[in-house]
Every structure is written in structure tokens, then in C-alpha cells.
Design a protein around this motif. Structure first.
Motif, PDB file in Angstrom:
ATOM      1  N   ASN A  60      37.452  -2.034   5.672  1.00  6.91           N
ATOM      2  CA  ASN A  60      36.590  -0.883   5.426  1.00  6.91           C
ATOM      3  C   ASN A  60      35.690  -0.568   6.617  1.00  6.91           C
ATOM      4  O   ASN A  60      35.033   0.476   6.637  1.00  6.91           O
ATOM      5  CB  ASN A  60      35.726  -1.139   4.185  1.00  6.91           C
ATOM      6  N   LEU A  61      35.664  -1.448   7.602  1.00  8.15           N
ATOM      7  CA  LEU A  61      34.834  -1.207   8.784  1.00  8.15           C
ATOM      8  C   LEU A  61      35.287   0.025   9.553  1.00  8.15           C
ATOM      9  O   LEU A  61      34.499   0.634  10.280  1.00  8.15           O
ATOM     10  CB  LEU A  61      34.859  -2.428   9.701  1.00  8.15           C
ATOM     11  N   CYS A  62      36.549   0.400   9.398  1.00  3.96           N
ATOM     12  CA  CYS A  62      37.062   1.553  10.135  1.00  3.96           C
ATOM     13  C   CYS A  62      36.431   2.863   9.656  1.00  3.96           C
ATOM     14  O   CYS A  62      36.598   3.901  10.293  1.00  3.96           O
ATOM     15  CB  CYS A  62      38.581   1.626  10.046  1.00  3.96           C
ATOM     16  N   GLU A  63      35.678   2.819   8.549  1.00  6.15           N
ATOM     17  CA  GLU A  63      34.968   4.005   8.098  1.00  6.15           C
ATOM     18  C   GLU A  63      33.718   4.264   8.940  1.00  6.15           C
ATOM     19  O   GLU A  63      33.203   5.383   8.985  1.00  6.15           O
ATOM     20  CB  GLU A  63      34.581   3.845   6.622  1.00  6.15           C
ATOM     21  N   THR A  64      33.220   3.204   9.588  1.00  7.94           N
ATOM     22  CA  THR A  64      31.979   3.307  10.362  1.00  7.94           C
ATOM     23  C   THR A  64      32.194   3.108  11.852  1.00  7.94           C
ATOM     24  O   THR A  64      31.467   3.674  12.667  1.00  7.94           O
ATOM     25  CB  THR A  64      30.961   2.262   9.862  1.00  7.94           C
ATOM     26  N   VAL A  82      32.718   0.176  18.492  1.00  5.54           N
ATOM     27  CA  VAL A  82      31.456   0.914  18.562  1.00  5.54           C
ATOM     28  C   VAL A  82      31.375   1.842  17.362  1.00  5.54           C
ATOM     29  O   VAL A  82      32.387   2.153  16.723  1.00  5.54           O
ATOM     30  CB  VAL A  82      31.337   1.728  19.872  1.00  5.54           C
ATOM     31  N   LYS A  83      30.163   2.282  17.066  1.00  9.21           N
ATOM     32  CA  LYS A  83      29.992   3.258  15.991  1.00  9.21           C
ATOM     33  C   LYS A  83      30.854   4.486  16.271  1.00  9.21           C
ATOM     34  O   LYS A  83      31.009   4.911  17.422  1.00  9.21           O
ATOM     35  CB  LYS A  83      28.520   3.675  15.892  1.00  9.21           C
ATOM     36  N   SER A  84      31.381   5.066  15.215  1.00  9.44           N
ATOM     37  CA  SER A  84      32.310   6.193  15.357  1.00  9.44           C
ATOM     38  C   SER A  84      31.705   7.374  16.095  1.00  9.44           C
ATOM     39  O   SER A  84      32.417   8.144  16.748  1.00  9.44           O
ATOM     40  CB  SER A  84      32.789   6.639  13.972  1.00  9.44           C
TER      41      SER A  84
END
Length: 233
Positions: A60-64, A82-84
């Protein structure tokens, strides 16, 4: 992230395998690792001993966050994220177990240096390679991860012109050891000792705060054999 403050999280997640003391399976350990990383809400992530090159996309980290790059090391993969919302370009480090990102003129490098006490000279050469890989136009840098270093190596690394973030903020004994197998029985047959394997080195920047993560048990067990580090500059 702001122009005045950036937070970086670094953690060796031991390929997400659960501790010998845990009562849950690997899938649950992954969930707990994800949750803890998300809670810390750091701007930049340096993660070592990632089990597969595409592990991040399955969380779920790929959402951020977005993956800037990864590299295969002596154990699993090392990734930098890094943050998206951040604009980043990948910085390849040839000849060393590390991968980087350049964001707003700052070079961030995630590393997992050679293991074992006998490899001190190998680690020093790997750090030299990392530093030589950063473009001359970039004079601000954060190099962070599992160094596998021992105390006797401190002086040689600092002679390279980089500053140890933990030492810069006062060498707090409460945040010194990222490996403590006296209390963390992740490996049931492990030898009990302490070490500051996980480190952050900086140049052209000042560390403002430094702490540990995952250094408390989650329902009776630690999530990795390493504690992570969380620092702000």
C-alpha cells in the motif's frame, strides 16, 4: 517536505521475514512493516533487504510513494523512494551496493555495505565509490542505510568529508544501537551484541533530530533484526 525541513527514514526490513518470537506469518509481518513506515510519513525512504525488486508495487506504500530506483545487494534489494509529489531523478551508483535520487539539488543515497568485520576496507572503498558517483554540481547529500560498520571505522569515514548525523545531534545513547540482539531475539540462535550498523552521513546539511523506529515490540516481537532510523535536516 519543505524548503526548511526534510525527514528521511532508513530501515533494514530483513526480507520481511517474521521474528522467531512472533506469533504471525510473513504476510502479517509485511502488513505491520508497511503500517509503521506509513505512520512515520517521511519524505524519503531508504529500505534495505527488500525481498524482491517489485515488492514495493505490491504494498500500500505505492499510494504515497514512488520508487526512484533499486539495486541488488548481498542480501535482497536496496530501494530509494520519495513522496509521490516530489520531482526526483535516479542516480546510479556503479561499483557499490547503493542507489540514489536527486531531489531539489540534494543527492540522497540508499546503501547496504558489505557485511562482516573483516570487510572494513571494502566498506571504505564502497563509500568512496558512492561519493565519486555524485555529480560535482551537487554539494548537498544524504547517504543512509545499513553500513555494517564497526566503531573502529568511524575516523576513516569521517575523513572523507562527511558528517555522521547521530554524532552531530549529540550522540544520544538512547538512539545509538540499531542492532541489539541482547533484547531483540529475532534470530533464536543469534549471538547477543549491540552495534550501530545503520547510519546517516551528510554533507552540506545539518541534522536537527535523530531517532529510532521499530525499536519496540509489536505484540511481543520485533518486526526486523534491525531497528530503523528517522532523522530530520
Amino acid at each position: 517536505m519543505s524548503a526548511m525541513q526534510t525527514t528521511v527514514l532508513s530501515w533494514n526490513i530483513a526480507e520481511c521475514n517474521p521474528s522467531s518470537e512472533s506469533t504471525w506469518d510473513r504476510k502479517e509481518n509485511v502488513r505491520r512493516i508497511e503500517q509503521l513506515i506509513a505512520e512515520k510519513d517521511a519524505d524519503v525512504l531508504s529500505i534495505q533487504e527488500v525481498p524482491t525488486h517489485d515488492w514495493f508495487q505490491e504494498t500500500n506504500l505505492c499510494e504515497t510513494y514512488k520508487l526512484v530506483g533499486n539495486v541488488s545487494t548481498h542480501c535482497g534489494f536496496t530501494m530509494i523512494l520519495v513522496k509521490s509529489c516530489m520531482q526526483a531523478r535516479c542516480l546510479e551508483i556503479r561499483g557499490a551496493p547503493a542507489i540514489g535520487a536527486i531531489v531539489d539539488g540534494v543527492a540522497y543515497v540508499a546503501m547496504h555495505l558489505a557485511p562482516f568485520k573483516i570487510n572494513s576496507e571494502v566498506r571504505l572503498e564502497q563509500m568512496r565509490t558512492i561519493l565519486a558517483s555524485i555529480p560535482p554540481s551537487v554539494d548537498k547529500m544524504v547517504i543512509v542505510g545499513d553500513t555494517n560498520m564497526r566503531k573502529t571505522e568511524n575516523a576513516a569515514f569521517e575523513c572523507l568529508g562527511i558528517v555522521d548525523a547521530w554524532r552531530e545531534v549529540g550522540e544520544d545513547k538512547n538512539t545509538e544501537y540499531t542492532w541489539d540482539s541482547r533484547i531483540n531475539r529475532y534470530h533464536s540462535d543469534g549471538y547477543p551484541f549491540t552495534s550501530r550498523f545503520d547510519r546517516a552521513y551528510m554533507k552540506g546539511l545539518s541534522c536537527r533530530s535523530f531517532g529510532l523506529i521499530a525499536n519496540e515490540k509489536s505484540d511481543g516481537a520485533y518486526l526486523s533484526d534491525h531497528f530503523g532510523i528517522l532523522f530530520t535536516f
